[in-house]
Design a protein around this motif. Structure first.
Motif, short mmCIF file in Angstrom:
data_model
loop_
_atom_site.label_atom_id
_atom_site.label_comp_id
_atom_site.label_asym_id
_atom_site.label_seq_id
_atom_site.Cartn_x
_atom_site.Cartn_y
_atom_site.Cartn_z
N ALA A 131 -7.93 -6.24 12.17
CA ALA A 131 -7.99 -5.10 13.09
C ALA A 131 -7.38 -3.85 12.44
CB ALA A 131 -7.26 -5.42 14.38
N PRO A 132 -7.86 -2.68 12.83
CA PRO A 132 -7.32 -1.44 12.26
C PRO A 132 -5.91 -1.14 12.74
CG PRO A 132 -8.93 -0.95 13.99
CD PRO A 132 -8.98 -2.43 13.76
N ALA A 133 -5.09 -0.64 11.82
CA ALA A 133 -3.75 -0.17 12.14
C ALA A 133 -3.72 1.33 11.91
CB ALA A 133 -2.72 -0.89 11.25
N GLU A 134 -2.55 1.92 11.99
CA GLU A 134 -2.46 3.38 11.79
C GLU A 134 -2.97 3.76 10.41
OE1 GLU A 134 0.90 6.92 11.94
OE2 GLU A 134 1.29 5.01 12.92
N GLU A 135 -2.61 2.95 9.42
CA GLU A 135 -3.13 3.13 8.07
C GLU A 135 -3.61 1.77 7.58
OE1 GLU A 135 -1.17 5.57 5.11
OE2 GLU A 135 0.33 6.13 6.60
N GLY A 136 -4.89 1.66 7.27
CA GLY A 136 -5.43 0.39 6.81
C GLY A 136 -5.59 -0.61 7.93
N THR A 137 -5.34 -1.87 7.63
CA THR A 137 -5.49 -2.95 8.59
C THR A 137 -4.13 -3.52 8.98
OG1 THR A 137 -5.63 -4.64 6.87
CG2 THR A 137 -7.70 -3.57 7.55
N VAL B 151 1.36 -5.71 7.71
CA VAL B 151 2.29 -6.83 7.56
C VAL B 151 2.83 -6.88 6.13
CG1 VAL B 151 2.51 -9.35 7.62
CG2 VAL B 151 1.25 -8.17 9.42
N GLU B 152 1.96 -6.61 5.16
CA GLU B 152 2.40 -6.56 3.76
C GLU B 152 3.47 -5.49 3.57
OE1 GLU B 152 -0.86 -6.06 1.14
OE2 GLU B 152 -1.75 -8.02 1.56
N MET C 158 0.81 -1.22 0.00
CA MET C 158 0.00 0.00 0.00
C MET C 158 0.85 1.27 0.00
SD MET C 158 -3.06 1.07 2.60
CE MET C 158 -1.98 1.15 4.03
N MET C 159 1.88 1.32 0.86
CA MET C 159 2.69 2.53 0.94
C MET C 159 3.49 2.75 -0.34
SD MET C 159 1.82 3.91 3.66
CE MET C 159 3.00 5.25 3.59
N ALA D 140 0.76 -4.68 20.26
CA ALA D 140 -0.02 -3.58 20.82
C ALA D 140 -1.37 -3.45 20.12
CB ALA D 140 0.76 -2.27 20.68
N LEU D 141 -1.41 -3.69 18.82
CA LEU D 141 -2.67 -3.63 18.08
C LEU D 141 -3.58 -4.80 18.45
CD1 LEU D 141 -1.27 -2.51 14.62
CD2 LEU D 141 -2.70 -1.16 16.16
N ALA D 142 -2.97 -5.95 18.76
CA ALA D 142 -3.76 -7.11 19.20
C ALA D 142 -4.45 -6.80 20.52
CB ALA D 142 -2.86 -8.33 19.34
N VAL D 143 -3.70 -6.18 21.42
CA VAL D 143 -4.26 -5.81 22.73
C VAL D 143 -5.36 -4.77 22.56
CG1 VAL D 143 -3.75 -4.72 24.94
CG2 VAL D 143 -2.13 -6.36 23.96
#
Length: 282
Positions: free
Chosen positions: A118-124, A129-130, A20-21, A102-105
């Motif tokens: 789950a949502p991340a800072e940008e996207g999921t 991971v990609e 994505m980036m 941290a995102l899992a928590v």
């Protein structure tokens, strides 16, 4: 300049397989021109995430933490894999694994699937991971995920060597009294890798299979028919002793079982989990 919309990014990602980036940067550089963005991606040799996915990723680390809540504690552990231990031991990779944890928590995830969505800072998290694959130049993926809950949760993280991050994490949830021996139980789990907490947890089909194998083995050995049932029960008990945590011999004192440790303090083990790098497919 055309607007860099989510639909535009999705289109280029699907056509190129790039992260994505990388797609965003290419579209910005191309001022929204899709054809030119694709050329930029090709010219820069940006490798599609899909091409990396076929490569083996059996190194990595396991990030873990205990979180306090209103009902007690929750332990989280996530395996994050890379292709080489060279990448796995870098501070950036360890930091990335901690950010996934941290995102899992934050999401209160129970499974890898929930975490990836789950949502991340940008996207999921999946998109994150990609992007990590592009950042580290290796196939990066999430392996096993574990979560245990109880009044108390103990975690033991084992390193294969001082320069490497944790490669084995054992978590055990106990009641308040059981927390007195929780660390010893976590060490046991790390070392011997029990599969079930108590024998009642062993699936019936597995018990039946072990019983059949023990019976056929005894018959093949020519044991007298009348004593075969007793031999079979002995072999089943040996199976439980090897694979059931509370029935395992305590590694520091084989004259006692792990269950004896909890009995002595009047406590209980409620659940446990063990994650080891590279064992996700077992």
């Amino acid at each position: 300049m055309a607007a860099i919309t989510a639909a535009l990014i999705k289109q280029v990602r699907e056509d190129t397989g790039a992260g994505m980036m990388d797609v965003k940067k290419a579209l910005v550089e191309a001022e929204g021109d899709v054809a030119r963005a694709k050329e930029i991606i090709r010219a820069k040799g940006i490798q599609a995430a899909g091409k990396r996915e076929g490569r083996s990723a059996t190194e990595g680390t396991i990030a873990s933490t205990v979180v306090d809540g209103a009902q007690g504690q929750t332990g989280y552990a996530i395996e994050v894999n890379s292709e080489t231990d060279f990448v796995a031991k870098t501070p950036k990779f360890v930091e990335f694994a901690d950010s996934v944890l941290a995102l899992a928590v934050k999401a209160g995830a129970h499974t890898v699937e929930e975490l990836l969505a789950a949502p991340a800072e940008e996207g999921t998290v999946n998109e994150m991971v990609e992007e990590a694959s592009a950042l580290f130049g290796e196939h990066v993926k999430l392996g096993r995920f574990a979560r245990v809950e109880g009044p108390k949760v103990e975690i033991y993280a084992h390193k294969r060597s001082a320069e490497m991050p944790p490669s084995i994490v054992a978590m055990v949830a106990t009641d308040e009294a059981g927390s007195a021996v929780a660390h010893e139980a976590a060490l046991q789990i790390s070392a011997l890798g029990a599969k079930w907490l108590k024998r009642e947890d062993v699936p019936a089909d597995i018990v039946d299979s072990e019983r059949r194998v023990a019976t056929e083995k005894s018959q093949a050995e020519g044991k007298p028919e009348k004593i075969i049932p007793k031999i079979v029960e002995g072999r089943l008990n040996a199976f439980f002793k090897e694979n059931v945590l509370l029935e395992q011999e305590y590694v520091k004192d084989p004259s006692r079982s792990v269950g004896d440790l909890f009995t002595k303090v009047g406590g209980k083990a409620l659940s446990f989990a063990r994650l080891e790098v590279g064992k996700s497919d077992e």
